[in-house]
Design a protein around this motif. Structure first.
Motif, PDB file in Angstrom:
ATOM      1  N   THR A 198     -29.018  34.651   7.386  1.00  0.00           N
ATOM      2  CA  THR A 198     -28.552  35.313   8.592  1.00  0.00           C
ATOM      3  C   THR A 198     -29.398  34.801   9.760  1.00  0.00           C
ATOM      4  N   GLY A 253     -30.180  35.241  14.085  1.00  0.00           N
ATOM      5  CA  GLY A 253     -30.059  36.252  15.120  1.00  0.00           C
ATOM      6  C   GLY A 253     -30.795  35.891  16.392  1.00  0.00           C
ATOM      7  N   PHE A 289     -33.564  43.705  19.404  1.00  0.00           N
ATOM      8  CA  PHE A 289     -32.426  43.017  18.804  1.00  0.00           C
ATOM      9  C   PHE A 289     -31.330  42.798  19.840  1.00  0.00           C
ATOM     10  N   SER A 333     -26.737  39.311  15.779  1.00  0.00           N
ATOM     11  CA  SER A 333     -26.983  38.523  14.572  1.00  0.00           C
ATOM     12  C   SER A 333     -25.651  38.068  13.992  1.00  0.00           C
ATOM     13  N   THR A 371     -20.698  39.499  12.309  1.00  0.00           N
ATOM     14  CA  THR A 371     -21.577  39.654  13.466  1.00  0.00           C
ATOM     15  C   THR A 371     -21.990  41.103  13.689  1.00  0.00           C
ATOM     16  N   TYR A 391     -23.935  43.391  17.041  1.00  0.00           N
ATOM     17  CA  TYR A 391     -24.396  43.316  18.421  1.00  0.00           C
ATOM     18  C   TYR A 391     -25.111  44.598  18.828  1.00  0.00           C
ATOM     19  N   ARG A 436     -31.330  45.304  12.120  1.00  0.00           N
ATOM     20  CA  ARG A 436     -31.698  44.904  13.467  1.00  0.00           C
ATOM     21  C   ARG A 436     -33.213  44.824  13.599  1.00  0.00           C
TER      22      ARG A 436
END
Length: 123
Positions: free
Chosen positions: A32, A34, A46, A49, A56, A58, A105
């Motif tokens: 992954t 990010g 965060f 990612s 995804t 957000y 996150r």
């Protein structure tokens, strides 16, 4: 060991756009990737990612304005940033790691980091 290099930061007026890139060297199969950001005097937070197959996640503050994507053949991840605001001003960091939970996150879950690229939005 995965190495990450960001590019694309700069100075832009509020309402403008920027596109960040992150190139990875090393094996990132199933990783992954990010984006995180850190503004002066604030903790790293965060941003978004993307999983290896494209799922995804957000932060609420960027949802609808930023788009994360990746090209696995090129080992590259992107962050398209539209409708930028002064609050988006920060150093943006690329991160990557294996076995990260789909909704994670947490910066601590990402084991590899880039050096950061500055994004400054003038109001």
């Amino acid at each position: 060991q995965v190495q990450l290099v960001e590019s694309g930061g700069g100075l832009v007026q509020a309402g403008g756009t920027l596109r960040l890139s992150c190139v990875a060297s090393g094996r990132i199969f199933a990783y992954t990737m990010g984006w995180f950001r850190q503004a002066p005097g604030k903790e790293r937070e965060f941003v978004a990612s993307i999983r290896y197959l494209g799922g995804t996640n957000y932060a609420d503050s960027v949802k609808g304005r930023f788009t994360i994507s990746r090209d696995n053949a090129e080992n590259t991840m992107y962050l398209q940033m539209n409708s930028l605001k002064a609050d988006d001003t920060a150093v943006y960091y690329c991160a990557a790691g294996p076995n990260i939970g789909v909704n994670s996150r947490r910066a601590a879950d990402f084991g590899s980091w880039g050096q950061g690229t500055q994004v400054t939005v003038s109001s």
